[in-house]
Design a protein around this motif. Structure first.
Motif, PDB file in Angstrom:
ATOM      1  N   THR A   1       0.821  -1.210   0.000  1.00 19.22           N
ATOM      2  CA  THR A   1       0.000   0.000   0.000  1.00 19.22           C
ATOM      3  C   THR A   1       0.859   1.266   0.000  1.00 19.22           C
ATOM      4  O   THR A   1       0.315   2.369   0.055  1.00 19.22           O
ATOM      5  CB  THR A   1      -0.938   0.038   1.225  1.00 19.22           C
ATOM      6  OG1 THR A   1      -0.150   0.097   2.425  1.00 19.22           O
ATOM      7  CG2 THR A   1      -1.837  -1.186   1.263  1.00 19.22           C
TER       8      THR A   1
ATOM      9  N   ALA B   1      -8.085   7.258   3.066  1.00 18.16           N
ATOM     10  CA  ALA B   1      -7.891   5.998   3.768  1.00 18.16           C
ATOM     11  C   ALA B   1      -8.934   5.918   4.881  1.00 18.16           C
ATOM     12  O   ALA B   1      -9.339   6.927   5.451  1.00 18.16           O
ATOM     13  CB  ALA B   1      -6.481   5.910   4.353  1.00 18.16           C
TER      14      ALA B   1
ATOM     15  N   VAL C   1      -8.504  -1.956   6.370  1.00 23.10           N
ATOM     16  CA  VAL C   1      -7.869  -0.747   5.874  1.00 23.10           C
ATOM     17  C   VAL C   1      -8.379  -0.518   4.458  1.00 23.10           C
ATOM     18  O   VAL C   1      -8.241  -1.385   3.591  1.00 23.10           O
ATOM     19  CB  VAL C   1      -6.336  -0.849   5.879  1.00 23.10           C
ATOM     20  CG1 VAL C   1      -5.715   0.405   5.269  1.00 23.10           C
ATOM     21  CG2 VAL C   1      -5.821  -1.045   7.313  1.00 23.10           C
TER      22      VAL C   1
ATOM     23  N   THR D   1     -12.693   7.751   8.366  1.00 22.63           N
ATOM     24  CA  THR D   1     -12.062   8.093   7.093  1.00 22.63           C
ATOM     25  C   THR D   1     -11.273   9.385   7.201  1.00 22.63           C
ATOM     26  O   THR D   1     -11.729  10.359   7.804  1.00 22.63           O
ATOM     27  CB  THR D   1     -13.131   8.248   5.992  1.00 22.63           C
ATOM     28  OG1 THR D   1     -13.867   7.026   5.884  1.00 22.63           O
ATOM     29  CG2 THR D   1     -12.501   8.574   4.655  1.00 22.63           C
TER      30      THR D   1
ATOM     31  N   ILE E   1      -8.488   1.938   1.076  1.00 30.93           N
ATOM     32  CA  ILE E   1      -7.789   2.994   0.349  1.00 30.93           C
ATOM     33  C   ILE E   1      -8.542   3.270  -0.939  1.00 30.93           C
ATOM     34  O   ILE E   1      -8.709   2.370  -1.777  1.00 30.93           O
ATOM     35  CB  ILE E   1      -6.338   2.591   0.026  1.00 30.93           C
ATOM     36  CG1 ILE E   1      -5.559   2.332   1.311  1.00 30.93           C
ATOM     37  CG2 ILE E   1      -5.654   3.689  -0.798  1.00 30.93           C
ATOM     38  CD1 ILE E   1      -4.169   1.793   1.080  1.00 30.93           C
TER      39      ILE E   1
END
Length: 375
Positions: A44, A368, A353, A234, A355
């Motif tokens: 990531t 994220a 997680v 977020t 993205i």
């Protein structure tokens, strides 16, 4: 479902701990000439697919045309730079299969491609050559940072020591600007569906470590039932895909999440550090639970949102003395990475997680999100 991929942390190809692996299939565009490659590092902290040339058959490689600059006809080769060193290779087009979905004609880097020759000195000066299995600990890297192109507008408008225009397989040293569409690209962004980001779900692991851990990478965010989540916190990411992490009263504005990093990198003089073999790591007498708050940087497209979470720090001398253990949630290193806190693989265990990709190249509007997966 078609948009899911298994993620496994296990013994790496170089015995490195905390490396999450996925399997991808690389094909000559528009054909069924393909190679399935396991032990590809899920990262990531970078953008784009990079695979070792040695993992591609000669027929697949021959069918993957090298990218050429329309202005000169020269081949495009790339020097990808990481914290640990660099990779050098050609930029070629490939169909990339992720799960059961395909991204067509994706520019990827073929690491250590003999057609690209040796890395120029301006690239080799970046550090260790990671273009081998022993150095990479994997057969490739799948970068899903949220950036669509791995360099973006900077490399489109200026010649930087990242992309090179090369007339042949040796002696290449000409740095070159490269159009956005020819730069190495996040293959998720080129899927027909589920192309707006990823959700990575990893289970919790024991504070003493485990032999392995298995999670799931979901392609897309909010596009299917398996990647639509609630109760998430977020935060917006800036154009460098960074945020401010406030830890111990210090706001570190160049911080980032990076599944491609084995450990947690942060500075805390109150925690006992190891001596001897693991000097520079943390060695508290018992596992410590630390708190950190993430918030957007001023350069992010949105100033709203924050996330407060915890992470653990264990005794590295004890943890790494156990043989056959490769998944750790509490290994920390004293120090910063590029002036920021680096939340490596230990931070991902027990979390979702999420993205989201930037909406267009250079948009700087990725985000994220974090939440507990309860596993």
């Amino acid at each position: 479902m078609s948009n899911s991929m298994t993620v496994t942390v296990e013994k790496s190809l170089s015995n490195y701990p905390n490396l999450p692996f996925v399997t991808v299939t690389v094909c000559a565009p528009g054909t069924s000439t393909c190679d399935t490659i396991d032990h590809v590092l899920l990262d990531t902290g970078s953008t784009g697919l990079r695979v070792l040339a040695s993992k591609l058959s000669s027929t697949t490689l021959a069918g993957m045309s090298r990218e050429q600059l329309s202005s000169s006809g020269y081949y495009i080769d790339e020097c990808s730079q990481f914290v640990s060193g660099y990779t050098w290779g050609s930029v070629r087009l490939a169909d990339v299969e992720l799960g059961s979905e395909t991204a067509s004609s994706v520019p990827i880097e073929v690491i250590a491609d003999s057609a690209a020759g040796s890395a120029p000195s301006s690239c080799a000066s970046a550090g260790t050559n990671m273009g081998t299995v022993s150095q990479l600990g994997a057969y490739g890297i799948l970068g899903v940072q949220g950036q669509i192109r791995d360099c973006g507008q900077s490399c489109a408008s200026s010649a930087l020591p990242l992309y090179y225009a090369c007339s042949g397989g040796s002696g290449c040293s000409t740095e070159s600007a490269v159009p956005l569409t020819q730069q190495v690209t996040n293959p998720v962004s080129m899927l027909t569906n589920d192309n707006n980001g990823i959700v990575l779900s990893m289970p919790s692991v024991s504070d003493s470590g485990q032999a392995s851990a298995t999670g799931t990478l979901y392609l897309g965010v909010g596009t299917q039932s398996d990647n639509t989540l609630t109760s998430l916190s977020t935060i917006a990411l800036d154009a460098n895909f960074e945020f401010t992490a406030t830890y111990g009263g210090t706001a570190n504005q160049y911080s980032f999440i990076d599944s491609g990093t084995n450990f947690l990198y942060f500075q805390d003089s109150s925690l006992t550090q190891c001596t001897g073999t693991y000097s520079g790591y943390y060695c508290p007498s018992s596992v410590q639970t630390e708190s950190v708050t993430f918030a957007p940087n001023s350069g992010a497209s949105s100033s709203s949102g924050s996330y407060t979470g915890t992470f653990k720090v264990g005794n590295v001398n004890t943890l790494l003395s156990s043989s056959g253990v490769y998944a750790f949630n509490d290994i920390g290193v004293y120090g910063l990475v590029e002036d920021g806190l680096d939340f490596g693989m230990p931070f991902f265990y027990g979390r979702y997680v999420v993205i989201t990709n930037e909406s267009s190249s250079g948009a700087g509007d990725a985000s994220a999100a974090f939440g507990s997966n309860g596993a």
